[in-house]
Design an enzyme around this catalytic site. Structure first.
Site, PDB file in Angstrom:
ATOM      1  N   ASP A 135      -9.728   3.018   2.702  1.00 56.07           N
ATOM      2  CA  ASP A 135      -9.785   2.406   4.041  1.00 56.07           C
ATOM      3  C   ASP A 135     -10.399   3.366   5.066  1.00 56.07           C
ATOM      4  O   ASP A 135     -11.221   2.957   5.892  1.00 56.07           O
ATOM      5  CB  ASP A 135      -8.376   2.003   4.510  1.00 56.07           C
ATOM      6  CG  ASP A 135      -7.903   0.702   3.876  1.00 56.07           C
ATOM      7  OD1 ASP A 135      -8.749  -0.116   3.469  1.00 56.07           O
ATOM      8  OD2 ASP A 135      -6.670   0.503   3.785  1.00 56.07           O
TER       9      ASP A 135
ATOM     10  N   LYS B  41       0.824  -1.220   0.000  1.00 57.50           N
ATOM     11  CA  LYS B  41       0.000   0.000   0.000  1.00 57.50           C
ATOM     12  C   LYS B  41       0.857   1.268   0.000  1.00 57.50           C
ATOM     13  O   LYS B  41       0.519   2.248  -0.662  1.00 57.50           O
ATOM     14  CB  LYS B  41      -0.929   0.013   1.210  1.00 57.50           C
ATOM     15  CG  LYS B  41      -2.058  -1.009   1.132  1.00 57.50           C
ATOM     16  CD  LYS B  41      -2.986  -0.851   2.316  1.00 57.50           C
ATOM     17  CE  LYS B  41      -4.015  -1.960   2.336  1.00 57.50           C
ATOM     18  NZ  LYS B  41      -5.006  -1.784   3.395  1.00 57.50           N
TER      19      LYS B  41
HETATM   20  P1  NAP Z   1       1.304  -2.313   8.773  1.00 64.64           P
HETATM   21  O1  NAP Z   1       1.461  -1.128   7.876  1.00 64.64           O
HETATM   22  O2  NAP Z   1       2.271  -3.425   8.695  1.00 64.64           O
HETATM   23  O3  NAP Z   1       1.300  -1.740  10.310  1.00 64.64           O
HETATM   24  C1  NAP Z   1       1.174  -2.610  11.371  1.00 64.64           C
HETATM   25  C2  NAP Z   1       1.178  -1.825  12.697  1.00 64.64           C
HETATM   26  O4  NAP Z   1       0.886  -2.747  13.732  1.00 64.64           O
HETATM   27  C3  NAP Z   1       2.499  -1.170  13.041  1.00 64.64           C
HETATM   28  O5  NAP Z   1       2.237   0.041  13.675  1.00 64.64           O
HETATM   29  C4  NAP Z   1       3.138  -2.176  13.993  1.00 64.64           C
HETATM   30  O6  NAP Z   1       3.940  -1.581  14.997  1.00 64.64           O
HETATM   31  C5  NAP Z   1       1.939  -2.739  14.702  1.00 64.64           C
HETATM   32  N1  NAP Z   1       2.177  -4.111  15.147  1.00 64.64           N
HETATM   33  C6  NAP Z   1       2.513  -5.179  14.384  1.00 64.64           C
HETATM   34  N2  NAP Z   1       2.627  -6.282  15.143  1.00 64.64           N
HETATM   35  C7  NAP Z   1       2.347  -5.896  16.408  1.00 64.64           C
HETATM   36  C8  NAP Z   1       2.315  -6.578  17.659  1.00 64.64           C
HETATM   37  N3  NAP Z   1       2.559  -7.904  17.739  1.00 64.64           N
HETATM   38  N4  NAP Z   1       1.993  -5.886  18.762  1.00 64.64           N
HETATM   39  C9  NAP Z   1       1.730  -4.562  18.687  1.00 64.64           C
HETATM   40  N5  NAP Z   1       1.766  -3.848  17.551  1.00 64.64           N
HETATM   41  C10 NAP Z   1       2.068  -4.510  16.427  1.00 64.64           C
HETATM   42  O7  NAP Z   1      -0.127  -2.970   8.595  1.00 64.64           O
HETATM   43  P2  NAP Z   1      -1.480  -2.258   8.106  1.00 64.64           P
HETATM   44  O8  NAP Z   1      -1.580  -2.297   6.628  1.00 64.64           O
HETATM   45  O9  NAP Z   1      -1.573  -0.942   8.789  1.00 64.64           O
HETATM   46  O10 NAP Z   1      -2.602  -3.285   8.644  1.00 64.64           O
HETATM   47  C11 NAP Z   1      -2.822  -3.462  10.029  1.00 64.64           C
HETATM   48  C12 NAP Z   1      -3.995  -4.420  10.242  1.00 64.64           C
HETATM   49  O11 NAP Z   1      -5.200  -3.810   9.783  1.00 64.64           O
HETATM   50  C13 NAP Z   1      -3.885  -5.747   9.478  1.00 64.64           C
HETATM   51  O12 NAP Z   1      -4.368  -6.774  10.292  1.00 64.64           O
HETATM   52  C14 NAP Z   1      -4.814  -5.566   8.284  1.00 64.64           C
HETATM   53  O13 NAP Z   1      -5.338  -6.789   7.798  1.00 64.64           O
HETATM   54  C15 NAP Z   1      -5.898  -4.726   8.932  1.00 64.64           C
HETATM   55  N6  NAP Z   1      -6.671  -3.943   7.946  1.00 64.64           N
HETATM   56  C16 NAP Z   1      -8.008  -4.183   7.877  1.00 64.64           C
HETATM   57  C17 NAP Z   1      -8.771  -3.463   7.001  1.00 64.64           C
HETATM   58  C18 NAP Z   1     -10.249  -3.714   6.949  1.00 64.64           C
HETATM   59  O14 NAP Z   1     -10.863  -3.313   5.956  1.00 64.64           O
HETATM   60  N7  NAP Z   1     -10.851  -4.311   7.950  1.00 64.64           N
HETATM   61  C19 NAP Z   1      -8.185  -2.502   6.149  1.00 64.64           C
HETATM   62  C20 NAP Z   1      -6.806  -2.278   6.270  1.00 64.64           C
HETATM   63  C21 NAP Z   1      -6.056  -3.022   7.175  1.00 64.64           C
HETATM   64  P3  NAP Z   1       5.485  -1.163  14.739  1.00 64.64           P
HETATM   65  O15 NAP Z   1       5.451   0.202  14.102  1.00 64.64           O
HETATM   66  O16 NAP Z   1       6.063  -1.163  16.100  1.00 64.64           O
HETATM   67  O17 NAP Z   1       6.074  -2.228  13.843  1.00 64.64           O
END
Ligand code: NAP
Length: 301
Positions: free
Chosen positions: A108, A72
């Site tokens: 989103d 993304k």
């Molecule tokens: P991303 O860019 O990889 O960001 C992940 C974030 O989560 C980072 O801030 C990371 O912290 C934190 N994180 C990862 N593992 C963690 C852990 N074990 N404990 C605490 N914090 C943790 O991912 P993203 O694209 O933002 O997506 C995040 C989630 O949202 C995913 O599960 C995705 O499937 C979901 N999502 C859902 C929708 C929907 O339509 N429902 C839409 C978009 C995303 P650090 O900065 O410390 O690494």
């Protein structure tokens, strides 16, 4: 669905995409709308493949495509034009292919607002909000809540510097919203206890064995807790919210809304073509999810 010589492709790209609900959700919508489009899951293993795909999408009759993890943020740089919301969020999840040009959007954030409204009758205006996470989804939530005129937004992240970076990006657009960043530790408890709305934008919960990212003791009655994780109807966070008397909201509604908003863009919002059928898409996604979660389930899609 009938595929013929005039069928136009759409796609969801990412790595991995085998478990993506987008194809089933999108194809159900195209059928209901009578559109001769077909959505394919395209696994894009690396940056070279991403560049090759975007070049192909410019030249082939793609309507558009959705972008999922981990591309993304990279997609923002590969588009010829990007909507302001995508720039502020720092991520593109929807691309419209128009005359050989790639126009990037982020649905989103708007999907999150649509889900909060439809699934919990919540409008963020004047509310205090906590976002857990500082990645692409958190950026989209942040911009949505600023536009939605939340009174305060706190970004709580494992890596505090990333939360600070996210805030710095939107600093000039805050209007009347107070914003702050803090680490995901005990110091975040007061902000979470004071929040009207808590949104989990971390992947914690994707695995059935994941614990809640915050303790149940920080939640209480009167709060709304939305978990963006949609892979299971009840994550540990949503269970904690329910036990604490807060209102749990699954990420499935947001998933459906962000996909529906992408189709609306591709059809030409305001073109009189109507809106993507959210109910049809939700039923298709829920059925596919149930199949994936079934014990004998394999790859599901
Ligand atoms: P991303 O860019 O990889 O960001 C992940 C974030 O989560 C980072 O801030 C990371 O912290 C934190 N994180 C990862 N593992 C963690 C852990 N074990 N404990 C605490 N914090 C943790 O991912 P993203 O694209 O933002 O997506 C995040 C989630 O949202 C995913 O599960 C995705 O499937 C979901 N999502 C859902 C929708 C929907 O339509 N429902 C839409 C978009 C995303 P650090 O900065 O410390 O690494």
């Amino acid at each position: 669905m009938i595929i013929n010589g005039r069928t136009r492709p759409t796609a969801v790209i990412g790595w991995p995409v085998a478990q993506s609900l987008s194809p089933v959700m999108h194809n159900a919508a195209y059928e209901a709308l009578g559109l001769n489009w077909a959505c394919l899951p395209l696994g894009v293993p690396d940056q070279h493949a991403l560049l090759a795909f975007t070049e192909a999408a410019r030249r082939l009759p793609f309507v558009g495509f959705n972008v999922t993890m981990p591309y993304k943020q990279a997609m923002l740089e590969l588009c010829d034009e990007t909507a302001t919301l995508a720039q502020l969020a720092g991520a593109v999840n929807t691309v419209h292919c128009v005359d050989g040009r790639l126009i990037g959007y982020n649905t989103d954030g708007r999907g999150l607002l649509e889900s909060l409204e439809n699934d919990a009758s919540v409008n963020p205006a004047g509310r205090s909000v906590v976002i857990l996470g500082a990645g692409g989804a958190a950026g989209a939530a942040l911009t949505a809540f600023i536009l939605g005129r939340a009174s305060s937004i706190t970004i709580v992240n494992r890596t505090a510097e990333r939360a600070e970076e996210l805030l710095a990006r939107v600093h000039n657009n805050l209007r009347n919203t107070a914003a702050s960043a803090m680490p995901l530790d005990l110091s975040a408890a007061p902000a979470i206890r004071d929040a009207d709305l808590i949104v989990n934008a971390t992947p914690t919960g994707m695995s059935a064995s994941d614990p809640s990212p915050i303790p149940m003791e920080w939640l209480h009655e009167g709060q709304v807790v939305l978990d963006m994780v949609y892979q299971r109807p009840e994550t540990a966070l949503l269970r904690a919210a329910t036990l604490a008397g807060a209102r749990p909201v699954s990420g499935l509604g947001m998933l459906v809304a962000q996909g529906a908003l992408a189709i609306d863009i591709w059809m030409g919002e305001g073109s009189g073509e109507g809106r993507a059928p959210r109910d049809v898409m939700r039923a298709a996604a829920a059925a596919a999810l149930e199949e994936q979660c079934a014990p004998a389930g394999g790859d599901g899609l």
